[in-house]
Every structure is written in structure tokens, then in C-alpha cells.
Design a protein around this motif. Sequence first.
Motif, PDB file in Angstrom:
ATOM      1  N   ARG A 165      93.173  93.065  24.241  1.00 56.27           N
ATOM      2  CA  ARG A 165      92.901  94.198  23.360  1.00 56.27           C
ATOM      3  C   ARG A 165      93.089  95.525  24.092  1.00 56.27           C
ATOM      4  O   ARG A 165      92.690  95.667  25.245  1.00 56.27           O
ATOM      5  N   ILE A 166      93.660  96.493  23.396  1.00 57.09           N
ATOM      6  CA  ILE A 166      93.756  97.852  23.907  1.00 57.09           C
ATOM      7  C   ILE A 166      92.397  98.512  23.701  1.00 57.09           C
ATOM      8  O   ILE A 166      91.817  98.441  22.614  1.00 57.09           O
ATOM      9  N   LEU A 198      95.827 102.200  17.728  1.00 60.53           N
ATOM     10  CA  LEU A 198      96.022 101.488  18.993  1.00 60.53           C
ATOM     11  C   LEU A 198      94.768 100.815  19.544  1.00 60.53           C
ATOM     12  O   LEU A 198      94.849  99.646  19.936  1.00 60.53           O
ATOM     13  N   PRO A 199      93.603 101.474  19.614  1.00 60.19           N
ATOM     14  CA  PRO A 199      92.428 100.750  20.113  1.00 60.19           C
ATOM     15  C   PRO A 199      92.126  99.527  19.243  1.00 60.19           C
ATOM     16  O   PRO A 199      92.099  99.605  18.016  1.00 60.19           O
ATOM     17  N   SER A 208      99.393  91.598  23.280  1.00 65.55           N
ATOM     18  CA  SER A 208     100.437  90.595  23.035  1.00 65.55           C
ATOM     19  C   SER A 208     101.279  90.957  21.814  1.00 65.55           C
ATOM     20  O   SER A 208     102.397  90.464  21.671  1.00 65.55           O
ATOM     21  N   THR A 209     100.783  91.837  20.955  1.00 64.49           N
ATOM     22  CA  THR A 209     101.575  92.341  19.837  1.00 64.49           C
ATOM     23  C   THR A 209     102.649  93.301  20.356  1.00 64.49           C
ATOM     24  O   THR A 209     103.775  93.297  19.868  1.00 64.49           O
ATOM     25  N   LEU A 210     102.292  94.100  21.345  1.00 65.83           N
ATOM     26  CA  LEU A 210     103.244  95.049  21.920  1.00 65.83           C
ATOM     27  C   LEU A 210     104.219  94.365  22.877  1.00 65.83           C
ATOM     28  O   LEU A 210     105.344  94.809  23.035  1.00 65.83           O
ATOM     29  N   HIS A 211     103.771  93.323  23.538  1.00 64.09           N
ATOM     30  CA  HIS A 211     104.576  92.637  24.548  1.00 64.09           C
ATOM     31  C   HIS A 211     104.615  91.136  24.257  1.00 64.09           C
ATOM     32  O   HIS A 211     104.158  90.338  25.071  1.00 64.09           O
ATOM     33  N   PRO A 212     105.134  90.741  23.117  1.00 67.10           N
ATOM     34  CA  PRO A 212     105.038  89.331  22.727  1.00 67.10           C
ATOM     35  C   PRO A 212     105.721  88.362  23.703  1.00 67.10           C
ATOM     36  O   PRO A 212     105.180  87.285  23.970  1.00 67.10           O
ATOM     37  N   ARG A 213     106.851  88.734  24.241  1.00 61.02           N
ATOM     38  CA  ARG A 213     107.566  87.823  25.136  1.00 61.02           C
ATOM     39  C   ARG A 213     107.093  87.917  26.584  1.00 61.02           C
ATOM     40  O   ARG A 213     107.329  87.006  27.371  1.00 61.02           O
ATOM     41  N   ASN A 231     112.201  95.590  34.342  1.00 59.16           N
ATOM     42  CA  ASN A 231     112.766  95.111  33.075  1.00 59.16           C
ATOM     43  C   ASN A 231     111.681  94.852  32.044  1.00 59.16           C
ATOM     44  O   ASN A 231     111.660  93.817  31.390  1.00 59.16           O
ATOM     45  N   TRP A 232     110.801  95.810  31.887  1.00 61.77           N
ATOM     46  CA  TRP A 232     109.667  95.701  30.970  1.00 61.77           C
ATOM     47  C   TRP A 232     110.044  96.292  29.628  1.00 61.77           C
ATOM     48  O   TRP A 232     110.557  97.385  29.553  1.00 61.77           O
ATOM     49  N   ARG A 233     109.792  95.587  28.557  1.00 62.75           N
ATOM     50  CA  ARG A 233     110.080  96.088  27.219  1.00 62.75           C
ATOM     51  C   ARG A 233     108.877  95.870  26.326  1.00 62.75           C
ATOM     52  O   ARG A 233     108.223  94.851  26.401  1.00 62.75           O
ATOM     53  N   CYS A 234     108.616  96.836  25.482  1.00 66.22           N
ATOM     54  CA  CYS A 234     107.513  96.691  24.542  1.00 66.22           C
ATOM     55  C   CYS A 234     108.053  96.780  23.119  1.00 66.22           C
ATOM     56  O   CYS A 234     109.082  97.388  22.874  1.00 66.22           O
ATOM     57  N   ALA A 235     107.355  96.140  22.205  1.00 68.28           N
ATOM     58  CA  ALA A 235     107.775  96.124  20.807  1.00 68.28           C
ATOM     59  C   ALA A 235     107.263  97.371  20.097  1.00 68.28           C
ATOM     60  O   ALA A 235     106.087  97.686  20.157  1.00 68.28           O
ATOM     61  N   ARG A 236     108.162  98.065  19.446  1.00 74.45           N
ATOM     62  CA  ARG A 236     107.759  99.223  18.638  1.00 74.45           C
ATOM     63  C   ARG A 236     107.248  98.726  17.295  1.00 74.45           C
ATOM     64  O   ARG A 236     107.371  97.561  16.953  1.00 74.45           O
ATOM     65  N   ARG A 237     106.700  99.611  16.525  1.00 74.88           N
ATOM     66  CA  ARG A 237     106.163  99.251  15.210  1.00 74.88           C
ATOM     67  C   ARG A 237     107.231  98.623  14.325  1.00 74.88           C
ATOM     68  O   ARG A 237     106.947  97.777  13.495  1.00 74.88           O
ATOM     69  N   THR A 238     108.490  99.010  14.535  1.00 78.26           N
ATOM     70  CA  THR A 238     109.586  98.466  13.733  1.00 78.26           C
ATOM     71  C   THR A 238     109.875  97.004  14.067  1.00 78.26           C
ATOM     72  O   THR A 238     110.607  96.348  13.357  1.00 78.26           O
TER      73      THR A 238
END
Length: 108
Positions: A35-36, A54-55, A60-65, A87-94
Motif C-alpha cells: 500500500r502507498i 494514491l494513498p 502492485s497496481t503501479l508495478h504489476p510485473r 529498467n524500471w517501469r510503472c503503469a499509468r492510469r491508462t
Amino acid sequence: MVNEESGLLLEDDVYRMLFAHGAQAMLIFDPWADRILDANGASATLLGRSLESLPGLRMSTLHPRHFPRLLTFTQEVLECGKAGLTNWRCARRTGHADPSSTTPPASR
């Protein structure tokens, strides 16, 4: 809070202001609860979400993989005082991954 004798902001307040108004996206999270806990405006902008949403959001929603790597990273920071990721990537709302590669800084 202001120190009554000096009229200066207390150290915690300075850090809180730097966090809240910092130009770099920053999140505080509990890795074991997934949790954030807190976020700043730059992180909301980067992720395409409202600051209020965000809180409580799962990391894991932002960084699922990459969530298992995030846990390893966090554990290394807690044990060694520092760590690094590439090589870090986060998932945007889209739902699309942020194409930029970042290395989250971390230290105790």
C-alpha cells in the motif's frame, strides 16, 4: 510546526514541505502491506492520477510485473542502507507502462 524560541520550522516540517512540493515524483509505501502511504503532487502527475487517489493504492497496481523486484529492492535498502534498480517501469492510469527507464533512489 514552528519552534517558539527561534521562529524556525522544525526539521520534520521542512522535510514534509520538501516532499510535498518536490519536483521529483516520490511515494512512501509499506511494501509488506502493498500500500502507498503518502505521495507528492509530482507522482500524481507522472502517474496520471489524482493525489487523493494514491494513498491506499496497491503498489502492485503501479508495478504489476515488477512488484517482486520492488520487494527485493526494499529489503536490500532496509538491510544494507541502499539499493538500485534499472529498467524500471510503472503503469499509468491508462494501463500503459511509462516508457521511461528510471532508477529509484533509496536509502535509510
